[in-house]
Design an enzyme around this catalytic site. Structure first.
Site, mmCIF file in Angstrom:
data_model
loop_
_atom_site.group_PDB
_atom_site.id
_atom_site.type_symbol
_atom_site.label_atom_id
_atom_site.label_comp_id
_atom_site.label_asym_id
_atom_site.label_seq_id
_atom_site.Cartn_x
_atom_site.Cartn_y
_atom_site.Cartn_z
ATOM 1 N N THR A 127 0.817 -1.211 0.000
ATOM 2 C CA THR A 127 0.000 0.000 0.000
ATOM 3 C C THR A 127 0.849 1.258 0.000
ATOM 4 O O THR A 127 1.982 1.259 0.505
ATOM 5 C CB THR A 127 -0.897 0.006 1.259
ATOM 6 O OG1 THR A 127 -1.554 1.269 1.375
ATOM 7 C CG2 THR A 127 -0.084 -0.212 2.529
ATOM 8 N N ASP A 128 0.272 2.344 -0.506
ATOM 9 C CA ASP A 128 0.958 3.633 -0.456
ATOM 10 C C ASP A 128 1.085 4.167 0.965
ATOM 11 O O ASP A 128 1.901 5.055 1.241
ATOM 12 C CB ASP A 128 0.248 4.662 -1.346
ATOM 13 C CG ASP A 128 -1.227 4.862 -1.025
ATOM 14 O OD1 ASP A 128 -1.736 4.253 -0.056
ATOM 15 O OD2 ASP A 128 -1.888 5.629 -1.755
ATOM 16 N N GLU A 129 0.300 3.637 1.896
ATOM 17 C CA GLU A 129 0.314 4.149 3.267
ATOM 18 C C GLU A 129 1.643 3.923 3.983
ATOM 19 O O GLU A 129 1.912 4.547 5.011
ATOM 20 C CB GLU A 129 -0.842 3.549 4.071
ATOM 21 C CG GLU A 129 -2.195 3.963 3.530
ATOM 22 C CD GLU A 129 -3.343 3.619 4.462
ATOM 23 O OE1 GLU A 129 -3.196 3.828 5.681
ATOM 24 O OE2 GLU A 129 -4.373 3.147 3.968
ATOM 25 N N TYR A 151 -1.320 0.029 11.167
ATOM 26 C CA TYR A 151 -1.534 -0.747 9.942
ATOM 27 C C TYR A 151 -0.402 -0.522 8.951
ATOM 28 O O TYR A 151 0.188 -1.469 8.422
ATOM 29 C CB TYR A 151 -2.874 -0.385 9.304
ATOM 30 C CG TYR A 151 -2.929 -0.689 7.821
ATOM 31 C CD1 TYR A 151 -2.774 -1.995 7.353
ATOM 32 C CD2 TYR A 151 -3.126 0.332 6.887
ATOM 33 C CE1 TYR A 151 -2.808 -2.273 5.990
ATOM 34 C CE2 TYR A 151 -3.164 0.058 5.533
ATOM 35 C CZ TYR A 151 -3.001 -1.238 5.085
ATOM 36 O OH TYR A 151 -3.024 -1.510 3.736
ATOM 37 N N LYS A 155 2.503 -3.124 7.461
ATOM 38 C CA LYS A 155 2.711 -3.374 6.026
ATOM 39 C C LYS A 155 4.127 -3.008 5.614
ATOM 40 O O LYS A 155 4.756 -3.719 4.808
ATOM 41 C CB LYS A 155 1.695 -2.585 5.196
ATOM 42 C CG LYS A 155 0.289 -3.155 5.228
ATOM 43 C CD LYS A 155 0.203 -4.575 4.716
ATOM 44 C CE LYS A 155 0.494 -4.676 3.232
ATOM 45 N NZ LYS A 155 0.333 -6.076 2.724
ATOM 46 N N PRO A 206 -20.549 9.450 8.101
ATOM 47 C CA PRO A 206 -19.588 10.183 8.936
ATOM 48 C C PRO A 206 -18.366 10.627 8.136
ATOM 49 O O PRO A 206 -17.621 9.807 7.606
ATOM 50 C CB PRO A 206 -19.202 9.143 9.985
ATOM 51 C CG PRO A 206 -19.298 7.831 9.259
ATOM 52 C CD PRO A 206 -20.357 7.991 8.191
#
Length: 339
Positions: A127-129, A151, A155, A206
Site C-alpha cells: 500500500t501507499d500508506e 496498519y 505493512k 460520517p
C-alpha cells in the site's frame, strides 16, 4: 501455471481470483488457482461463489502465520500472490496485535515456505500508506517508508521482509504498492461502501474532520491487471507503484457519493478526525507504465457509478455484513451515525 493466492476471499484477492479463472488477466488462460484464506470478518466465501465449482480452483481455509498449513499449501505452486493482510486503519489504532500477527509474521512464514519450495515468484501486495503523508509532489519507488499508523507500520515491515528475502536468499520477490481501491465486493467498513450502503438505507454518513485529506482512487480491476503485469514481467527485487490517476479530497469524494445516491449534504455528520490522519498520498506510476505498459482503464466517474449500482443490486451480499459487524473507533461500521 499454478498460483497460490493468499487472502483470496477478500475484496481485492477475490477480484484477482475471479478474473484469473475467467482468463481476463494477461497470461491467465488455463491457470490453476489455490486460495488460502482464514475467513476472518472480511474474508467472505460469497466472494468466490462464481468460481466455487471451477475445475481449476481449490480453497484452503487456514492462517498464513501457521507454518504447518502454509508449508503444505505452498508446495507445488509456481507463484504466490500475497494479498492476505489486516487493512483497516481504525482497527489497527484500536488494537494492533492482529495486524502484526497477520501482516508481519504471516508474511515471514510465507517467505520461508516459498524459499524452501523455491516458488517461481512471490508477489507481495502492499500500500501507499507505508510512505506516511506527502503534502505535495509524488512518491517514487525509491522514497523511504515512514508509516504513521500501526496498519501502515505492519505493512512496511512486511515489505522490508519480502525485499530482504530477495537480497539474502535470492527469492524472486516483487512488491506492489497501490493507492486506495474501490469496486464491488468491498467490505463495508471502508469509506465508499460504508457511505453508499448507509445512503441507500437512508442513513447518515460520517466524514472525518474537515474532509481535506486527499487520496488517489484505483478501481480494483485495474489494480488486479497491474498485479498480473508485475507477476509476468516485473523485475525481481523491485517495487512497483499502482495508481488510479484521480486524486480527490474526502470532501470531494463525499460529494460525488451523495450525488450518485440522490442525497444531499444534510446526510453528512462531521465526526472527530482519526488520530494522526495522513493528509495526502500520491504515487508516481511512471515505472510500471514505462516498463510494463500499465495505465488505469476505468475512469472514476464510471467506476463509482457501477460500484453504486452493484451495492444497490446486491443487498443480500452486504446487509448481513453490516448487521453482524461491530463498530470500531472512528468511522467503524455503524449502520447509524448520530450528530
Amino acid at each position: 501455471m499454478r498460483i497460490l493466492v493468499t487472502g483470496g476471499a477478500g475484496f481485492i484477492g477475490s477480484e484477482y481470483v475471479r478474473s484469473a479463472l475467467r482468463g481476463d488477466l494477461p497470461g491467465s488462460a488455463g491457470v490453476h488457482v489455490t486460495v488460502l484464506d482464514l475467513l476472518t470478518y472480511s474474508g467472505n466465501p460469497a466472494n468466490l461463489e462464481e468460481v466455487r465449482d471451477h475445475p481449476r480452483f481449490r480453497f484452503v481455509q487456514g492462517d498464513t502465520s501457521d507454518p504447518v498449513v502454509v508449508d503444505e499449501v505452498v508446495a507445488g505452486h509456481d507463484v504466490i500472490v500475497h494479498f492476505a493482510a489486516e487493512t483497516h486503519v481504525d482497527r489497527s489504532i484500536a488494537s494492533a496485535a492482529r495486524f502484526v500477527q497477520t501482516n508481519v509474521l504471516g508474511t515471514q512464514v510465507l517467505l520461508e515456505a516459498a524459499d524452501r519450495h523455491r516458488a517461481g515468484r512471490f508477489v507481495h501486495v502492499s500500500t501507499d500508506e507505508v510512505y506516511g503523508s506527502i503534502p505535495e509532489g509524488t512518491w517514487t519507488e525509491r522514497s523511504p517508508v515512514a508509516p504513521n499508523v500501526p496498519y501502515a507500520a505492519a505493512k512496511a515491515g512486511s515489505d522490508l521482509l519480502a525485499l530482504a528475502w530477495h537480497r539474502t536468499r535470492d527469492l524472486d520477490v516483487v512488491v506492489t504498492r497501490c493507492t486506495n481501491n474501490y469496486g464491488p465486493h468491498q467490505y463495508p467498513e471502508k469509506v465508499i461502501p460504508l457511505f453508499v450502503t448507509n445512503l441507500l438505507d437512508g442513513l447518515r454518513v460520517p466524514l472525518y474532520g474537515d474532509g481535506r485529506n486527499v487520496r488517489d482512487w484505483l478501481h480494483v480491476s485495474d489494480h488486479c491487471r497491474a498485479i498480473q503485469l508485475v507477476l509476468l514481467g516485473g523485475r525481481a527485487g523491485e517495487v512497483y507503484h499502482v495508481g488510479g490517476g484521480t486524486e480527490l479530497t474526502n470532501r470531494e469524494l463525499t460529494d460525488r457519493l451523495l450525488r450518485a445516491c440522490g442525497a444531499g449534504w444534510d446526510m453528512v455528520d462531521h465526526v472527530p478526525d482519526r488520530p494522526n490522519h495522513d493528509l495526502r498520498y500520491s504515487l508516481d506510476i511512471t515505472k510500471i507504465r514505462e516498463e510494463l505498459g500499465y495505465a488505469p482503464r476505468v475512469p472514476l466517474e464510471r467506476g463509482l457509478a457501477e460500484t453504486v449500482a452493484w451495492y444497490r443490486d446486491n443487498r443480500a451480499w452486504w446487509e448481513p455484513l453490516k448487521n453482524a459487524a461491530p463498530a470500531v473507533a472512528g468511522r467503524g461500521l455503524p449502520r447509524r451515525v448520530t450528530a
